[in-house]
Enzyme design. Structure first.
Site, PDB file in Angstrom:
ATOM      1  N   LYS A 188      62.189 -15.409 -21.872  1.00  0.00           N
ATOM      2  CA  LYS A 188      61.216 -15.516 -22.964  1.00  0.00           C
ATOM      3  C   LYS A 188      61.677 -16.645 -23.865  1.00  0.00           C
ATOM      4  O   LYS A 188      62.873 -16.886 -23.994  1.00  0.00           O
ATOM      5  CB  LYS A 188      61.177 -14.214 -23.771  1.00  0.00           C
ATOM      6  CG  LYS A 188      59.903 -14.034 -24.559  1.00  0.00           C
ATOM      7  CD  LYS A 188      58.812 -13.397 -23.710  1.00  0.00           C
ATOM      8  CE  LYS A 188      57.472 -13.420 -24.365  1.00  0.00           C
ATOM      9  NZ  LYS A 188      56.502 -12.581 -23.659  1.00  0.00           N
ATOM     10  N   ASP A 208      52.142 -16.715 -24.911  1.00  0.00           N
ATOM     11  CA  ASP A 208      52.337 -15.458 -25.644  1.00  0.00           C
ATOM     12  C   ASP A 208      51.673 -15.691 -27.004  1.00  0.00           C
ATOM     13  O   ASP A 208      50.800 -16.573 -27.119  1.00  0.00           O
ATOM     14  CB  ASP A 208      53.826 -15.115 -25.766  1.00  0.00           C
ATOM     15  CG  ASP A 208      54.073 -13.653 -26.171  1.00  0.00           C
ATOM     16  OD1 ASP A 208      54.047 -12.773 -25.302  1.00  0.00           O
ATOM     17  OD2 ASP A 208      54.280 -13.384 -27.378  1.00  0.00           O
TER      18      ASP A 208
END
Ligand code: NDP
Ligand code: 2IT
Length: 440
Positions: A125, A165
């Site tokens: 991430k 995201d």
């Protein structure tokens, strides 16, 4: 050794990472009885301890210049959490709240989510504390290019494959990928969520929301009901919320809310698809929900959870958006709670919901459709052959059904399915086995 000891050590080492610790605590609770049942020894507990540490964390400076010609500096990150199952895979978040704690929690969750998809995907991430709100298109483009100028050296189709995201959608992925292609002089599909014009998959934009509703359908079917005719409170008004709401409406559910950072919109009889489009047009123009004017739709500042009564709740905005008190209000009417966002319920809220015996789907299972279709995008790009929308949708449905089955098999308790435990355990077992077999 025990999971309690491991958590004690973790808490003292990472005391300034409360969000990561929250995610770790939930996972450790889910795998505790399993480890006891296999008579886990020192080796297993030490391997578990190892799995809690990211393989690599990269942080870098992002230098860019705004429209007024002023020098701007942000921090960029990539947490390469675990590559046992495949290349690091997970989104990029651009939001002022981004820090190492948040990205470690997201990378950690991603590890088990990606394992649940059954695809060969490791976990990562990344993102930046850059705030895209109020920025011009030129500023967004400049920032994305500056961000990629550093990130490109750490990623690659067999190394690390980022996606979107919060704050990173199709436009940003386009700018990031455009820069990547130029720097590397290649067409490697090293980002997913791309436009189908240059190697993206049809259906990726919709995949997370649609997958959430397919998962909700599976949970409902398992409990002997359907979604049609049920009222649904959805939070957020971004990518995940939009396509969760649209699919719910398509299946005959009554979507009564959408929200943003400022407040929420409510329509007692439920939004139509056209109204969702109108709301999204306002959001995409950079305005907030309070700028929407629609008949019989009210706007209120603040959070919706303690005010809106619904049969189903789909928190699709951000982590820890639902508190313990919110959950105590929700369980009075809820027949189903599905996490669309990553970890939107606090530990206390999740406990309240689970103790009330309401079917509760955790994000790492329910929202796995997004990364799953990212995996399918990688397959299509690598084989130079795009699939039809129907094929992508059919694969997504199968993957969500399989994840539901894994949760049932791993989360069966005396009388009900503990989806939190099921998802954690099923994902954990795959990563754990792979690490053992790789000699890690
Ligand atoms: P978007 O940026 O498209 O939308 C985010 C939405 O959540 C916006 O409406 C935003 O409000 C709201 N929001 C963000 N932060 C807060 C906050 N602190 N308080 C209240 N509302 C907030 O992001 P996505 O829809 O892509 O992501 C939503 C969630 O889903 C995140 O948890 C993400 O990690 C998760 N997720 C996303 C996937 C994807 O494929 N995109 C896949 C799996 C999970 P505003 O409009 O005011 O900015
Ligand atoms: O949280 C997530 O699963 C995502 N943001 C999507 C990740 C991806 O690689 O598609």
């Amino acid at each position: 050794m025990s999971t309690t000891k491991i958590f004690e050590r973790l808490s003292s080492t990472y005391q300034y990472e409360p969000t990561f610790l929250q995610a770790a605590k939930e996972l450790l609770a889910s795998v505790d009885t399993y480890l006891q049942s296999i008579s886990a020894g020192d080796f297993e507990y030490r391997l578990l301890e190892r799995l809690l540490v990211p393989e690599r964390i990269i942080t870098f400076r992002v230098d860019w210049v705004d429209d007024a010609g002023v020098m701007q500096t942000n921090v960029g990150y990539r947490v390469q959490f675990n590559s046992a199952l495949g290349p690091y895979k997970g989104g990029l978040r651009f939001d002022p709240s981004v820090n190492l704690d948040v990205l470690k929690f997201l990378g950690f969750e991603q590890m088990f989510k990606n394992a649940l998809t059954g695809l060969p995907l490791g976990a990562g991430k990344g993102g930046s504390d850059f705030n895209p709100k109020g920025k011009s298109d030129n500023e967004i483009r400049s920032f994305c290019r500056a961000f990629m100028l550093e990130l490109y050296r750490h990623i690659g189709i067999d190394r690390d494959v980022p996606a979107g995201d919060i704050g990173v959608g199709g436009r940003e992925i386009g700018y990031l990928y455009g820069m990547y292609k130029q720097i590397t002089n290649s067409n490697e599909g090293t980002l997913t969520g791309k436009d189908p014009l240059f190697g993206g998959s049809l259906g990726r934009t919709e995949a997370t929301g649609h997958g959430i509703v397919y998962f909700a359908e599976a949970v409902a079917a398992h409990h002997g009901f359907t979604l049609a005719g049920m009222t649904a409170a959805v939070s957020g008004s971004g990518n995940v919320a939009e396509f969760t709401a649209r699919k719910l409406i398509e299946l005959g559910a009554i979507v009564v809310t959408l929200s943003d950072r400022g407040g929420y919109m409510y329509k007692e009889t439920g939004f139509s698809e056209d109204e969702i489009s109108e709301i999204m047009n306002v959001k995409k123009s950079g305005q907030n929900l309070d700028a929407v004017t629609l008949p019989h739709v009210t706007y209120k500042a603040g959070s919706l959870w303690q005010v809106v009564t619904a049969d189903m709740y789909f928190p699709c905005a951000t982590q820890n958006e639902v508190s313990g008190d919110d959950a105590r209000a929700m369980v009075k009417s809820a027949k189903l709670i599905v996490e669309g966002a990553n970890m939107p319920l606090t530990l206390e809220a999740a406990l309240v919901v689970r103790e009330a015996g309401i079917p509760f789907a955790p994000g790492k299972a329910a929202n796995a459709g997004g990364v799953a279709v990212s995996g399918l995008e990688m397959t299509q790009h690598a084989s130079h052959y795009p699939w039809s929308r129907e094929r992508v949708d059919s694969e997504l449905r199968d993957i969500m059904k399989n994840i539901h089955q894994l949760c049932v098999e791993n989360g069966q308790t005396n009388k009900e399915i503990d989806y939190v435990k099921g998802a954690n355990l099923a994902g954990f077992k795959r990563v754990f086995e792979a690490m053992k077999k790789l000699g890690w």
